[in-house]
Structures are given as structure tokens and as C-alpha cells.
Design a protein around this motif. Sequence first.
Motif, mmCIF file in Angstrom:
data_model
loop_
_atom_site.group_PDB
_atom_site.id
_atom_site.type_symbol
_atom_site.label_atom_id
_atom_site.label_comp_id
_atom_site.label_asym_id
_atom_site.label_seq_id
_atom_site.Cartn_x
_atom_site.Cartn_y
_atom_site.Cartn_z
ATOM 1 N N SER A 16 12.517 28.095 -9.377
ATOM 2 C CA SER A 16 13.471 27.260 -10.124
ATOM 3 C C SER A 16 14.837 27.929 -10.222
ATOM 4 C CB SER A 16 12.929 26.961 -11.523
ATOM 5 O OG SER A 16 12.789 28.156 -12.269
ATOM 6 N N ASP A 30 9.174 32.416 -9.101
ATOM 7 C CA ASP A 30 9.924 31.429 -9.891
ATOM 8 C C ASP A 30 11.034 30.834 -9.037
ATOM 9 O OD1 ASP A 30 11.115 29.865 -11.773
ATOM 10 O OD2 ASP A 30 11.994 31.519 -12.926
ATOM 11 N N TYR A 33 15.435 33.126 -2.284
ATOM 12 C CA TYR A 33 14.144 33.210 -2.966
ATOM 13 C C TYR A 33 13.132 33.939 -2.086
ATOM 14 C CZ TYR A 33 9.679 31.823 -5.013
ATOM 15 O OH TYR A 33 8.415 31.826 -5.549
ATOM 16 N N LYS A 80 0.647 26.746 -7.392
ATOM 17 C CA LYS A 80 1.253 26.458 -8.686
ATOM 18 C C LYS A 80 2.174 25.250 -8.678
ATOM 19 C CE LYS A 80 3.847 28.460 -12.516
ATOM 20 N NZ LYS A 80 4.374 29.703 -13.141
ATOM 21 N N TYR A 81 2.928 25.078 -7.602
ATOM 22 C CA TYR A 81 4.032 24.128 -7.657
ATOM 23 C C TYR A 81 3.836 22.833 -6.885
ATOM 24 C CZ TYR A 81 6.576 28.103 -9.582
ATOM 25 O OH TYR A 81 6.978 29.153 -10.367
ATOM 26 N N ASP A 95 2.517 30.404 -4.448
ATOM 27 C CA ASP A 95 3.515 29.382 -4.783
ATOM 28 C C ASP A 95 2.962 27.981 -4.574
ATOM 29 O OD1 ASP A 95 5.318 31.350 -5.420
ATOM 30 O OD2 ASP A 95 6.540 31.134 -3.612
#
Length: 582
Positions: free
Chosen positions: A394, A392, A371, A351-352, A348
Motif C-alpha cells: 500500500s 506492505d 516495492y 494476503k492481498y 503477498d
Amino acid sequence: MKKLRTINAFLALVLSVSLVAGCTPKAPPPAQPPAQTEARKPAESPAPPPLKNVEVVSKNGMVAAAHPLAAEAGVEVLKKGGNAIDAAVATALAVSVVEPNASGLGGGGFMLIRFAKTGETVVIDYREVAPQKATPDMYKVVDGKVVDDADHIGYKAVAVPGYVAGLSLALKKYGTMKLADVMQPAIKYAEEGITVTATLSGIIKDNFDKISKFPATAKIYLKDGLPYEAGDKLVNKDYAKTLRLIAAKGPDVFYKGEIADAIAKDMAANGGLITKADLAAYQPSIRKPVSGTYRGYEIISSPPPSSGGTHVIEILNMLENYDVKKLGHNTPDALQLWTEVIRRVFADRGKYMGDPAVVKVPLDGLLSKEYAKERAKDIDLNKAGTEVTAGDPSAYEGAHTTHLSVIDKEGNMVALTQTIECFFGSGVVVPGLGFLLNDEMDDFDVEPGRANSPGPGKKPLSSMSPTLVLKDGKPFLSVGSPGGPRIITAVAQVLSNIIDHGMSIQEAIEAARIHADNQSVYVEGRIPEQVRQALEAKGQKVTVKKEYDLYFGGAQGVLFDTAKGEFHGGADPRRDGKAVGY
């Protein structure tokens, strides 16, 4: 005598094992998945060895830092009536002299503060920023590696320092003392010299090649062209002169005056990107910390552009789905769980995470317990999984570095982590100034188009995780660590050791640690062989480090026992850590 010294230095260099600092691996360490199983009764937890450091107990306040002289400087400020912020600034400045390989005027950091009277928490972000000339493709990359290590060593590796601006802001806005007063211990240590410890000597030897590339650096950190030995006296009169200049004229002299002129001139002469305009434009930020809970404790930590606090909380949120206490401490099943959790979190992160001024970070999702539950549901305690991508978050959107910890008698709390990135930073000392410049450009992703790619005025992603913990709304713990990405896992393990396993602050800090990436599980040598073999039987590749290894950071912490009204200080023997109270 000189011949003997030469032989000793040569042997030390040949035999030295790498002392890893806060450098961040270029490839983000993603993860391996697994499959949900019931928590089983674990093997017996390995018996911990005797503590190397003694836990310190006091009644009026406590400072824990990476060197005894730095902690003593902070406590002297508390004794004179200063608050935790005054003490933290004094300690931070002092540690830049006595642990020069890890932080200093040429770096930056994050200071997390909680005010006793109001309960308010703030983060002062004095992270370095990329120069205006920085571009996403500024480094030549061949076979995935930056040519000539240009993002790590030398002038193009340097980002605009935030250290002086950040500490000055903290003191002016929240402290009670003058900058010149809290700088006196640092000035004294630089002027009179410090006794080189075995740790510092080893780090100098490990970085001998880097130091030797730059005459102004070698002049300070080598003796007759060779590394300092433990017990030698290291004097840095240029640093003392620079500190006196800042004490007399304030932070503007660093960003707009004589010091800025010297930095800009040296940069221009050696292909660096920082200009005087970059220095003049630097401003620290005051941010809202991230927060979460773990088994009833409130966890408060650093927000982006540090990834640290967010992912410490994400780790704890995943662990909360398991009976960690029942699994035992550092048993095969417990370490299997930690390994798989860490891999998911770093997938995570890769990527973010980036500078929130430039990229949208799905912060609420990453901090969400739902999450975390989703991410943890396929962990298998019996076997290593195959590589997985980031999750994900989001869908859940709603709303080497050094560390020091301070709690004062009023209950004000400070957790401060600061760095020049890798040990000895870029290797560059501007002639006459006496301090090392960072290599924070190394914290960017050199591949263009990523969330953390370099850009003008952009802040590189950090792992710094200064963390405060409250119990029933009252001060409980201030903790943090250096160590690049291992900061996140070190802090999370210390917190779990205390909350899940009931350890004291010193026991929690000294306990053997692990870290993981998609290649291996890295364990300290104190993890018993039978535990390591059990992990390998689950499909994990295990890499064994030293028994007390700098690779895993150097945590410092202060815990407040409300029932007894006592401060408990813990310091990491992996560095020259020391807690001092009064």
C-alpha cells in the motif's frame, strides 16, 4: 484379454505417481526471508540434456498447444485466412476434446490479445463465478480440511462455467469467422474419437477413483470399467452432440436453453448449488491487462481476479535487482535466489489477492519496482531465512488448466489459458452432455473473512498467467502454462531463461524448473544432485520430483524473430505439447 487388461490396469494404478493438475493448495504458500549479500561467482551451470521436442520454425504464423491435433486445428484456421483470435478459439475448443482432463465447456479461463494494427491489448476474463447460494462458510472444515472433499469433488465444487460465453465473445468482437466454422475440428475429434496418449492414460489412472464415482463420467473415460490404455480410441459422441447444438444455436443454448436446463436439473437432483438463473446471469468481462518491464522487455499479462500476471511481474521485478545471468542457470545461488523470491511473492498473493469486484487489491504497489526492491533487499544467497509475513504494497500505491499461444502473420498475438481446475474437474459429467464440470470452488479460501473467501457471484482467485512480451514495441513472445500456483513460477522461469540466459523458446520451456513454498523447494530430477546438496547446505529442504514432471505445468509458447521474420514455436514435453506453423 479382459483379464490381462485388468492386471495391467491394476499394476498401473499401484505404480502410478501422482500427476498433479491445476489444483491450488489450501494453505497459501508464504515465505521465508533472508539477508542481502553480494552476488558471487556461481558454480558452473549444469549442462542441459538434449531437447525432447524439436523447435518449430515457420514464416506465416504459429500455434503452440498442449496436443498436436489442437495446434493443427488452429493452424488450419490461419491457413483459411482467419486471424489469431479465430485460431485461438478453434484451438481452445479442439484441446477441450483431445486433452479433456484439463479444460472444456464446463470451465473458464483468460484470453490475452494484442492487436497488430493499434497495439491495443485486452483481456477477456471468462473465469467461473460462485453460484448465488454460495456462502463463506458453505463447507464444513475439520482440522483444516474440507469434509468429504466437497470443494473439490462433486456437485458443490462446481462454479458457474464461463468458457462458452468467453470464447463466443472473443470471436464475435475480435475474430473474423463464425462460431460454427471454428468448432468443426472439435466436433470431428469428439465424433470420430482420439487416440489416447500415454499422458492421458496416466492421468485417467491417477484419477480413477474420482472418475468411478460418477456413472456419466465413467461411461466416457473408462473402458469396461477400467482406465484407457495408450493407443486406445476414446470417442465422446455426447460431447459432439453438445458442440453441434452450440454451433447451431450459439452460446444462449448453454446459458438459457436446453443445456442450461440439463445442468440445472442435474444440480438440483444431486445437491449442487447452480441454478438456471445463475447460468443466465453469467457475463464475461473485458479487462485491462497488467504490465511491467524486465530488462527492457515489456511484459503484459492477466489482471485480477487472476493473481498470475501481477505476481509474474513481481517476481521479475525482484530478480531485476540481481545479475541473474552471472549467477548462472539452475546453479545453487540462482536457485536460492528463485526460492526466496517465490516465497515472498506467494506471501503477498495469500494476503492481498481476490476478486477485485469484492476486495481492494493493492495492484500498483504489487507491480511497483520500488516495492520489489524493498522485498528483495534482505535475500541471503547463502542461507534460507525464517518465515516472513506479506509485505506492505500500500505504501507504493500510485496509480490440472491448459495453455495455448498464437501469433499470426499480421502480428496479432493471443495467449490463452483455460481450465476446469484439477484434472477431471469435479468429476461430474451431466448425463447426455459429455463434458466435465469444473471444481473451481476449490480455488476459494474455505476460511471465512479472507480476501478470497467464497460468496455469491464472486470469482475465485486464479493463478492463470497468459503473457505477451514486446521488444522495442514489437511482438516478441506469447507464453503461458497450466499448473495451479506453479503457473506463476513456470512462466517467470521461461521468461528469465529467454531474456537472461539467451535460450531458444524450446530450450526455455524444457529447462528444469523449481517451485517453492514455506515447506520445501520442489525441483525436477534433472537438477543435478550436487546442486540439490548445495541448496540443502544453505538450509533449504529439497523435494525431488520426476525429471519431466506435470507438477511444474506444461508451457506452450510462440516467439517472433523480428530480424529474420520467423516464428519459433516451443511446446512442453511434460504434456503432449506441440507447436505447428506454416
